[in-house]
Design a protein around this motif. Structure first.
Motif, mmCIF file in Angstrom:
data_model
loop_
_atom_site.group_PDB
_atom_site.id
_atom_site.type_symbol
_atom_site.label_atom_id
_atom_site.label_comp_id
_atom_site.label_asym_id
_atom_site.label_seq_id
_atom_site.Cartn_x
_atom_site.Cartn_y
_atom_site.Cartn_z
ATOM 1 N N PRO A 44 -12.268 103.999 -11.302
ATOM 2 C CA PRO A 44 -12.904 105.255 -11.476
ATOM 3 C C PRO A 44 -12.375 106.270 -12.341
ATOM 4 N N GLN A 45 -12.748 106.611 -13.361
ATOM 5 C CA GLN A 45 -12.166 108.019 -13.888
ATOM 6 C C GLN A 45 -13.181 109.118 -14.013
ATOM 7 N N LEU A 46 -12.573 110.389 -13.869
ATOM 8 C CA LEU A 46 -13.282 111.469 -13.704
ATOM 9 C C LEU A 46 -13.787 111.711 -15.393
ATOM 10 N N ILE A 47 -15.122 112.122 -15.669
ATOM 11 C CA ILE A 47 -15.707 112.360 -17.053
ATOM 12 C C ILE A 47 -16.094 113.930 -17.085
ATOM 13 N N ILE A 48 -16.406 114.430 -16.161
ATOM 14 C CA ILE A 48 -16.929 115.680 -15.981
ATOM 15 C C ILE A 48 -17.317 116.278 -14.534
ATOM 16 N N ASP A 49 -17.269 117.491 -14.490
ATOM 17 C CA ASP A 49 -17.393 117.941 -12.949
ATOM 18 C C ASP A 49 -18.279 119.277 -13.219
ATOM 19 N N ILE A 50 -18.691 119.804 -12.049
ATOM 20 C CA ILE A 50 -19.322 121.301 -11.917
ATOM 21 C C ILE A 50 -19.064 121.627 -10.688
ATOM 22 N N ARG A 51 -19.247 123.100 -10.481
ATOM 23 C CA ARG A 51 -18.824 123.841 -9.508
ATOM 24 C C ARG A 51 -20.116 124.648 -9.108
ATOM 25 N N SER A 52 -20.442 124.995 -8.055
ATOM 26 C CA SER A 52 -21.775 125.438 -7.572
ATOM 27 C C SER A 52 -22.074 126.803 -8.115
ATOM 28 N N ASN A 53 -21.012 127.642 -8.473
ATOM 29 C CA ASN A 53 -21.304 128.858 -9.238
ATOM 30 C C ASN A 53 -21.953 128.633 -10.724
ATOM 31 N N VAL A 54 -21.947 127.611 -11.305
ATOM 32 C CA VAL A 54 -22.345 127.170 -12.667
ATOM 33 C C VAL A 54 -23.692 126.495 -12.486
ATOM 34 N N GLY A 55 -24.442 126.367 -13.449
ATOM 35 C CA GLY A 55 -25.663 125.621 -13.507
ATOM 36 C C GLY A 55 -25.634 124.539 -14.699
ATOM 37 N N GLU A 56 -24.746 124.616 -15.526
ATOM 38 C CA GLU A 56 -24.751 123.625 -16.555
ATOM 39 C C GLU A 56 -23.244 123.521 -17.255
ATOM 40 N N LYS A 57 -22.985 122.424 -17.550
ATOM 41 C CA LYS A 57 -21.567 122.236 -18.157
ATOM 42 C C LYS A 57 -21.612 121.100 -19.181
ATOM 43 N N LYS A 58 -21.150 121.360 -20.257
ATOM 44 C CA LYS A 58 -21.285 120.467 -21.280
ATOM 45 C C LYS A 58 -19.820 120.172 -21.910
ATOM 46 N N ASP A 59 -19.588 118.667 -22.404
ATOM 47 C CA ASP A 59 -18.470 118.153 -22.923
ATOM 48 C C ASP A 59 -18.710 117.097 -24.190
ATOM 49 N N GLN A 60 -18.769 117.714 -25.329
ATOM 50 C CA GLN A 60 -19.288 116.820 -26.195
ATOM 51 C C GLN A 60 -20.742 116.196 -26.050
ATOM 52 N N ARG A 61 -20.734 114.929 -25.924
ATOM 53 C CA ARG A 61 -22.130 114.144 -25.746
ATOM 54 C C ARG A 61 -22.397 114.115 -24.398
ATOM 55 N N ILE A 62 -21.409 114.666 -23.463
ATOM 56 C CA ILE A 62 -22.199 114.636 -21.792
ATOM 57 C C ILE A 62 -22.295 115.851 -21.364
ATOM 58 N N ALA A 63 -23.092 116.120 -20.519
ATOM 59 C CA ALA A 63 -23.518 117.345 -19.660
ATOM 60 C C ALA A 63 -24.053 116.944 -18.413
ATOM 61 N N VAL A 64 -23.774 117.992 -17.501
ATOM 62 C CA VAL A 64 -24.055 118.025 -16.149
ATOM 63 C C VAL A 64 -24.692 119.208 -15.795
ATOM 64 N N THR A 65 -25.835 119.048 -15.132
ATOM 65 C CA THR A 65 -26.665 120.194 -14.671
ATOM 66 C C THR A 65 -26.742 120.272 -13.231
ATOM 67 N N LEU A 66 -26.983 121.476 -12.582
ATOM 68 C CA LEU A 66 -26.973 121.521 -10.989
ATOM 69 C C LEU A 66 -28.083 122.404 -10.691
ATOM 70 N N ASN A 67 -28.786 122.028 -9.655
ATOM 71 C CA ASN A 67 -29.917 122.937 -9.141
ATOM 72 C C ASN A 67 -29.484 122.884 -7.567
ATOM 73 N N LYS A 68 -28.948 124.095 -7.193
ATOM 74 C CA LYS A 68 -28.381 124.404 -6.029
ATOM 75 C C LYS A 68 -29.683 124.523 -5.089
ATOM 76 N N THR A 69 -30.710 124.878 -5.323
ATOM 77 C CA THR A 69 -31.881 125.153 -4.396
ATOM 78 C C THR A 69 -32.477 124.034 -4.155
ATOM 79 N N ALA A 70 -32.624 122.899 -5.058
ATOM 80 C CA ALA A 70 -33.108 121.904 -4.841
ATOM 81 C C ALA A 70 -32.138 120.817 -4.355
ATOM 82 N N LYS A 71 -31.045 121.224 -4.379
ATOM 83 C CA LYS A 71 -29.932 120.158 -3.934
ATOM 84 C C LYS A 71 -29.729 118.645 -4.713
ATOM 85 N N HIS A 72 -30.016 118.962 -6.112
ATOM 86 C CA HIS A 72 -29.923 117.879 -7.123
ATOM 87 C C HIS A 72 -28.817 118.219 -8.337
#
Lengths: 112, 116
Positions: A44-72
């Protein structure tokens, strides 16, 4: 302890389509959410990560979104390519601790 | 750096035999983790160390499993006696102290264990 659920377990898309993988976590104290990609027979290799003080993070074709309230949090891959075919794992880590708890993985297949 | 080094890459043994898996973490990394991967259960954390001290071994399945880290550059995971249900890929991973950084896990290539 932390519990991470991941869906779907398998995902098949056509090349060029988008793919979305979703995870939920149980511990509201978790504050770090990485995504790992594992190609067949590889580590396994890390491709992207996000911390709880950020709602969204992008890196070229990949993105991660975080909803702390809903915990997803979700992984979005746009313009998928055959080389994106792999198993993707989400994970969560609690503030002050080092261990990562992984989801059960999503096998993504991108067909040409 | 060569990354996290694990040995053996493949091990086939018979039920009841002792199995020892070895790991050399990345130099300078304070944390070392042992994970087990199976189709049914995904990536399970077995145990992790900080500065050679075991911090959390709650994932170790039973007394047949033991792990040691005698120094900063070497760790072992031992299964004695082994059983067919121990068949899996065992990954070792290391990470630096997180602090304000993400504390990314760097995995080794894994040791594929088959117990007949």
């Amino acid at each position: 302890g932390e519990n991470v659920e991941q869906h779907p377990s398998t995902l098949s898309v056509q090349e060029g389509d988008s793919a979305v993988i979703k995870c939920t976590y149980s511990d509201s104290a978790s504050n770090y959410f990485p995504w790992y990609k594992q190609e067949l027979g590889k580590r396994p290799q890390l491709i992207i990560d996000i911390r709880s003080n950020v709602g969204e993070k992008k890196d070229q074709r990949i993105a991660v979104t975080l909803n702390k309230t809903a915990k997803h949090f979700s992984l979005h891959i746009t313009e998928t390519q055959p080389e994106d075919s792999a198993v993707y794992f989400c994970a969560a880590r609690e503030e002050g601790f080092q261990k990562l708890v992984f989801g059960t993985g999503t096998r993504l297949l991108v067909s040409p | 750096d060569a990354g996290v080094i694990q040995s053996p890459r493949h091990e086939v043994t018979e039920m009841g035999q002792e199995v020892t898996l070895r790991c050399k973490p990345i130099s300078g990394h304070d944390y070392l983790f042992w994970y087990r991967q199976t189709m049914m259960r995904g990536l399970e954390l077995l145990i992790y160390f900080n500065n050679n001290v075991p911090i959390d071994d709650s994932g170790m399945p039973e007394d047949r499993f033991s792990a040691k880290m005698p120094n900063a550059s070497f760790s072992t995971l031992k299964i004695q006696p082994s059983e067919p249900r121990d068949s899996a890929v065992y990954f070792c991973a290391s990470s630096p102290t997180s602090g304000s950084a993400t504390g990314e896990l760097f995995f080794g290539e894994g040791s594929r264990l088959t117990v007949l």
